[in-house]
Write a protein that holds these residues in place. Structure first.
Motif, PDB file in Angstrom:
ATOM      1  N   LEU A  11       0.855  -1.193   0.000  1.00  0.00           N
ATOM      2  CA  LEU A  11       0.000   0.000   0.000  1.00  0.00           C
ATOM      3  C   LEU A  11       0.886   1.235   0.000  1.00  0.00           C
ATOM      4  O   LEU A  11       1.733   1.394   0.890  1.00  0.00           O
ATOM      5  N   GLU A  12       0.687   2.116  -0.961  1.00  0.00           N
ATOM      6  CA  GLU A  12       1.575   3.284  -1.066  1.00  0.00           C
ATOM      7  C   GLU A  12       0.910   4.595  -0.658  1.00  0.00           C
ATOM      8  O   GLU A  12       1.529   5.437  -0.035  1.00  0.00           O
ATOM      9  N   HIS A  13      -0.338   4.762  -1.058  1.00  0.00           N
ATOM     10  CA  HIS A  13      -1.049   5.933  -0.525  1.00  0.00           C
ATOM     11  C   HIS A  13      -2.550   5.708  -0.544  1.00  0.00           C
ATOM     12  O   HIS A  13      -3.052   4.827  -1.228  1.00  0.00           O
ATOM     13  N   VAL A  14      -3.233   6.530   0.217  1.00  0.00           N
ATOM     14  CA  VAL A  14      -4.676   6.382   0.413  1.00  0.00           C
ATOM     15  C   VAL A  14      -5.330   7.738   0.188  1.00  0.00           C
ATOM     16  O   VAL A  14      -4.785   8.769   0.599  1.00  0.00           O
ATOM     17  N   VAL A  15      -6.469   7.713  -0.486  1.00  0.00           N
ATOM     18  CA  VAL A  15      -7.256   8.930  -0.674  1.00  0.00           C
ATOM     19  C   VAL A  15      -8.664   8.650  -0.175  1.00  0.00           C
ATOM     20  O   VAL A  15      -9.249   7.618  -0.524  1.00  0.00           O
ATOM     21  N   MET A  16      -9.198   9.537   0.658  1.00  0.00           N
ATOM     22  CA  MET A  16     -10.545   9.336   1.187  1.00  0.00           C
ATOM     23  C   MET A  16     -11.404  10.572   0.970  1.00  0.00           C
ATOM     24  O   MET A  16     -10.918  11.698   1.101  1.00  0.00           O
ATOM     25  N   HIS A  17     -12.654  10.326   0.665  1.00  0.00           N
ATOM     26  CA  HIS A  17     -13.636  11.410   0.536  1.00  0.00           C
ATOM     27  C   HIS A  17     -14.788  11.125   1.472  1.00  0.00           C
ATOM     28  O   HIS A  17     -15.410  10.060   1.364  1.00  0.00           O
TER      29      HIS A  17
END
Lengths: 344, 344, 344, 344
Positions: free
Chosen positions: D149-155
């Protein structure tokens, strides 16, 4: 509601998969008591269900003799439907019955006539009429926004061929599965079908052919006013239960799509993978079954007419019989209110 | 490539919508010169196209007399196809011809026979065979990953009824539009069709009925080995051109979907609105037409067999004729290699 | 148009990937002649392109000395941009230049000032402004239907890390890739950015870190009026080029989605697999590049202002420099028209 | 299970929206009895819920004094959480508590310490950890198929600003809404966050600004190992509740998408309109809440550790406090286990 004042008391016949769904949905409705659970096969599933319902495991006679029973939910095996419906109508109990009424069309006619004569109210288990998607589609057509409905395309594919024991008792693909599509065709068009052409074959599971049934069928219907319906009915969709509808109207095309089981999407070099749909009808139509049972309660309490009555069961089955006859003759069948299949 | 050494020289018949597409696609290929543009109707569109092609506006005779012409692209009006194909075969020119060869089935047979006898190579304009989506679908089936193809469902709906003048010259919905679906059915199944049942009606535009054509049709095909194909053909889809295919295989269902025109999505309280698909076949099949013309060039240069030859045109049209006959008789039509429609 | 009367004559610098795109797009426009192709590296690609364009392979001096040249398309390597732009402005040639103008911000400022002083028109290669999806999104906001734009989220991920030689000359992720997002932020918001915070790291390819660059970055922008923009910039998306935007407005959320490469869908027990998007920017923005070149032509012929001018290049790069500074200091950077990065 | 033998007895605090969800979910589990419902505000909703649960409306003291009570579900107003948790820990009752523990961080620390010292088990209401989509995503990462897992984006966007009375008691956007995203960030990354940068503003509803809160925020997190998380948190999504996550991994990108409310699609000249998602968290996370209560039961019966404990509540809130501090200082906040916000 005030408890006691207006409890509605039900009996449920059949503790199998669909009987369980109906019984639990009924019991979850405020003011409803499922007093009896009738199933001749003693097993832990039945007894556990009875315990959850706080219901008595009973015989049919007991149910029909109990004046406190307002209505019966018939979800037992198909070969028991007709006799139970007749007994219920004699006992003056309102009826909810799973389709089909009988695998024998003349029996369906007789039961229909007897129920009509008895004056009891009777609701048939065409749950798609209660499904929020199908009813939103129908409402949108009724609202006039979409314009005139010109033709309908339906796909119904089971996730995999059922066990052959089921196939043998099912009455075949048309009476067992396609009957819901025949019903939806009449329901959406709002008129009767005049011509049925069907082809069917065993392309998937040879055991189905050995049981004198088909696993793949394609049906074309022409309505009284000349509009068309096309159906694919199949015992296999490799991804799960496939049940879709497409209605071409003057200004809009309306679709009921499958619902993915999950909202996880996996993207890789292969592309974007979305989840398969709900595996089968119990899950796919969970809301529809709930709303259907609410419909039965509204019928019992307020006399609200059900979305599908006994006459709808008769007409849907007439179409199933005609489709079967067409696959056998290789010719389209012209229908009228008096058409019935040749005696076997 | 080295220029001059192996220029391929073409003539294009027809400067209308589809002629223009083929001419420009041909001219964009390396080593191809479109020397002649033949269209009897002098208008700015024709002359502008000729200028862009650096082609001479010519008469047919001039084309057939010029030994430098390697092949002809026939995209003129349907009533000219047969004569031009015969002339081309006599002149020894390789032929690319738009479908249909003729609205008269016996003429199609005669042209097919003449071309077969002449030995010229002939490619028919079934561009879907060259479309990357349809060919990826076919390749996937051929690869064995999807398992056996069991049935096919196709939808073809024009965005709106064509001008009535077009309808009158089109040969009708089956010969004009559905012929591509008939061809695709044969192409995907890899075998011939034995039974055709079709219903058709004028549900959309009364002028189409007045022209003795239908605007809505549903077709069921049964193949020699007993597999099924279902088709919806219609002159209207309120959202634009609707051209989809669904192939149920043993382990996979394969779909060719419509392509949205834009990638803008607008979300509001009403929901998520995605763009309508490409408006019509010229845009939708732009890649297919390009690849098709590459196919014709490969035929001319290397003798690579085209994906669709004259025999495919004949068989697709046989199915169109059978469907038309079925709508008129109300009965399925049993086909064989000798079936042909009754003379009008 | 009448030939000869108003031919527009161009020279293209750079016969690499993007130079080729611009040159062919320019040459396909009616009334445009690409007279010169300038690229110091003799190779078959350059010569083949020149042949297709019917252009002369020339030296820069020849181009600037030829009074018939109306405009120059600068798509050569970044280190040549500034000198070519200055030469073009001295020669009075209209300029189309790929971004970035220079990796050195002071040089960008100087070139901007020189061009402004020279009075030549100059267009910068921010092709997303010409992309039909992004421009439809902007138009919808401008129309007032969506309501006020409140925040923007952008994702730009390359399909895979570029060759390290490219990375080394690229100026880094912010100047090379994110610059398009910085430009789009200003374009959509219609105002300047006041605060930039960025984090960046080498999470994917250690060679990128060794080259003193980052492969993953996240940026937050605050505009002069207090609205926000969030950006993800990355050198990897396992499925291909990922370039999306989401604009939250008062009444609508507007999205630019990726476009699937194919319309084939494969459904199996694993789910529904749709195609990955177009692989990279050349394919994804093919329409945008075409429309951009039309924009340059409109500038040359009618003086129509380009969607992105030299000042836009300067401001986008100021944001890139600020983001880089932020990743290094770990602090947000407050911007004004006089902000510039510390000299290296 | 056998009744009586191992009934689990619960008390529920709070008969509001979320208390009702937890109470009904608990009562529907086999072998669970909700004996007490505690809510100081007498109203028909409370009494109706008590009737459905067959529970006594009681005072807190009664609950804590009853040795038959195995655990308590605390879903009352936030300002009561800390005292109830402390009382429950003194009484040796297992605790399920809705987030946040308190709006005052020092109180959260004190409660955490007291619970740790007491030895009672405590589960925090981060229901997303139990959501089938989020847990499938986490499982897929854990399986190794997706790669690192390298990055996470959440809305996370609410459908509309809440009533201002709610806003005033909520602790603000970060403690009230974003806390779930902070928790998910830690949960997916499997490590602590070292840097928080956040911007926030009142762009939507001036009343929120007047209440000293923000309605729009953007957050960037950097983890101990240097990976990134980006969050958008907002009090408005015009189409309904917007709660999505995107996880970029080495070989896959994993998404949790919104679920459309209906499966009806309406196609017209405007395009294809699909339904908005579930309106808000109660509907969207219905399955998650059910599974969460199963998790609490497993904790009570088998000592199975909950997916989110009191320490997770503390750390998520630390991030919320840091984000708030960042919006006020305009600077990133460096975190460590001892970081705490300045006393108000």
């Amino acid at each position: 509601m005030e408890r006691g004042a207006s409890m509605t008391t039900l009996a449920v016949f059949g503790a199998g998969r669909i009987g369980r769904v109906h019984a639990l949905n009924a019991a979850a409705l405020p003011g409803v008591s499922v007093r009896y659970l009738v199933d001749p096969i003693a097993n832990p599933g039945r007894d556990d269900l009875a315990a959850r319902l706080r219901a008595h495991v009973a015989e049919a006679e007991q149910v029909f003799a109990d004046p406190s029973v307002d209505g019966v939910v018939i979800a037992s095996s198909t070969d028991t439907h007709a006799a139970l419906m007749l007994a219920a109508s004699r006992a003056g109990k309102a009826i909810f019955c799973e389709k089909p009424v009988s695998l024998d069309f003349r029996t369906v006619e007789e039961v229909s006539a007897a129920i009509a004569a008895s004056g009891v109210t009777c609701m048939l288990g065409f749950q798609r009429r209660y499904d929020p998607n199908f009813s939103a589609l129908r409402d949108r057509i009724a609202s006039g926004r979409a314009g005139r409905l010109e033709h309908v395309v339906m796909h119904t594919r089971d996730p995999a061929p059922p066990p052959i024991a089921y196939v043998e008792r099912s009455g075949g693909l048309f009476r067992d599965q396609a009957i819901h599509d025949f019903d939806m065709a009449r329901y959406l068009l709002g008129e009767e079908i005049r011509t049925v052409y069907a082809v069917g074959a065993c392309l998937i599971d040879p055991a189905i052919g050995a049981a004198d049934d088909v696993d793949t069928a394609m049906v074309t219907l022409t309505s009284a006013s000349g509009r068309f319906v096309q159906m694919v009915n199949c015992r296999r969709a490799p991804f799960g239960y496939d049940q879709r509808l497409e209605a071409l109207c003057e200004r809009e095309v309306l679709y009921v799509a499958n619902r993915p089981r999950s909202d996880l999407v996996v993207a890789s070099a292969a592309g974007f993978l979305t989840s398969p749909p709900e595996n089968y009808f119990i899950e796919r139509f969970a809301d529809a079954y709930r709303l259907e049972m609410e419909g039965f309660l509204a019928l019992l309490r307020d006399g609200a007419p059900p979305l599908a009555g006994i006459a709808d069961g008769l007409e849907a089955q007439r179409l199933a019989e005609a489709a079967l006859a067409s696959t056998r003759s290789g010719l389209p069948v012209q229908l009228g209110p008096d058409w019935r299949p040749d005696a076997a």
